[in-house]
Enzyme design. Structure first.
Site, PDB file in Angstrom:
ATOM      1  N   GLY A  91       0.840  -1.208   0.000  1.00 21.34           N
ATOM      2  CA  GLY A  91       0.000   0.000   0.000  1.00 21.34           C
ATOM      3  C   GLY A  91       0.869   1.249   0.000  1.00 21.34           C
ATOM      4  O   GLY A  91       0.665   2.166  -0.789  1.00 21.34           O
ATOM      5  N   ALA A 122      -6.849   3.848   5.607  1.00 17.49           N
ATOM      6  CA  ALA A 122      -6.495   4.617   4.413  1.00 17.49           C
ATOM      7  C   ALA A 122      -6.078   6.033   4.789  1.00 17.49           C
ATOM      8  O   ALA A 122      -5.076   6.550   4.282  1.00 17.49           O
ATOM      9  CB  ALA A 122      -7.674   4.654   3.435  1.00 17.49           C
ATOM     10  N   TYR A 126      -2.564   7.851   3.856  1.00 20.31           N
ATOM     11  CA  TYR A 126      -2.474   9.080   3.069  1.00 20.31           C
ATOM     12  C   TYR A 126      -1.781  10.193   3.862  1.00 20.31           C
ATOM     13  O   TYR A 126      -0.987  10.953   3.312  1.00 20.31           O
ATOM     14  CB  TYR A 126      -3.862   9.534   2.602  1.00 20.31           C
ATOM     15  CG  TYR A 126      -4.543   8.543   1.683  1.00 20.31           C
ATOM     16  CD1 TYR A 126      -3.818   7.847   0.709  1.00 20.31           C
ATOM     17  CD2 TYR A 126      -5.901   8.277   1.784  1.00 20.31           C
ATOM     18  CE1 TYR A 126      -4.440   6.934  -0.131  1.00 20.31           C
ATOM     19  CE2 TYR A 126      -6.529   7.366   0.939  1.00 20.31           C
ATOM     20  CZ  TYR A 126      -5.790   6.693  -0.013  1.00 20.31           C
ATOM     21  OH  TYR A 126      -6.395   5.791  -0.845  1.00 20.31           O
TER      22      TYR A 126
END
Length: 155
Positions: A91, A122, A126
């Site tokens: 990821g 997520a 980020y």
């Protein structure tokens, strides 16, 4: 590790369609079937397969979308690693590759994405890369995050 970001063609479409997210992530992102259908009807969307050693391990979709005053925004619209390949650092790895890829393709200084505010994993990923919430919501009620890309950034 040999990796690449590949366009989706008749040759690899089937393996891209077989990628899936974990059951507990289903509410956060559309399936590749939905994404590819969307890209067929709206050609601004560009879907790509994420490959490691010739195996499809993830999916992303990006595009340039018109914005106010004849400007445009570059969106990393969809991004996931197949559930079989999660928890291996991919990821982080591919997010870094995608940021470089978008900057190279669009010479952009900003990259946008949107995320549901309960998608904590997520959001944490980020944020590690410098994305911050800009206070906007997209048309689906997702919170918009923005990365200001600087030439000297090397995550």
């Amino acid at each position: 590790m040999f990796t690449e970001i590949r366009d989706i063609t008749a040759v690899n479409k089937k393996e891209i369609l077989s990628l899936r997210i974990a059951d507990n992530q289903q509410d956060f992102i559309e399936s590749t079937v939905q994404c590819l259908a969307e890209a067929e009807t709206d050609t601004r969307f560009i879907p790509v397969g994420l490959y490691r050693e010739d195996i499809a391990v993830g999916f992303a979709m990006y595009g340039a979308f018109p914005y106010k005053n004849n400007t445009q925004r570059i969106w990393l619209d969809r991004y996931f690693i197949d559930e079989r390949y999660q928890h291996q650092g991919l990821g982080k790895y591919f997010l870094q590759q995608l940021i470089k890829y978008l900057v190279a393709n669009f010479s952009c200084q900003k990259i946008y994405l949107s995320v549901y505010d309960n998608n904590i994993v997520a959001i944490q990923l980020y944020e590690k890369f410098g994305f911050v919430f800009n206070g906007e919501l997209d048309e689906n009620g997702e919170k918009v995050m923005l990365l200001e890309v600087h030439a000297h950034d090397n995550h």
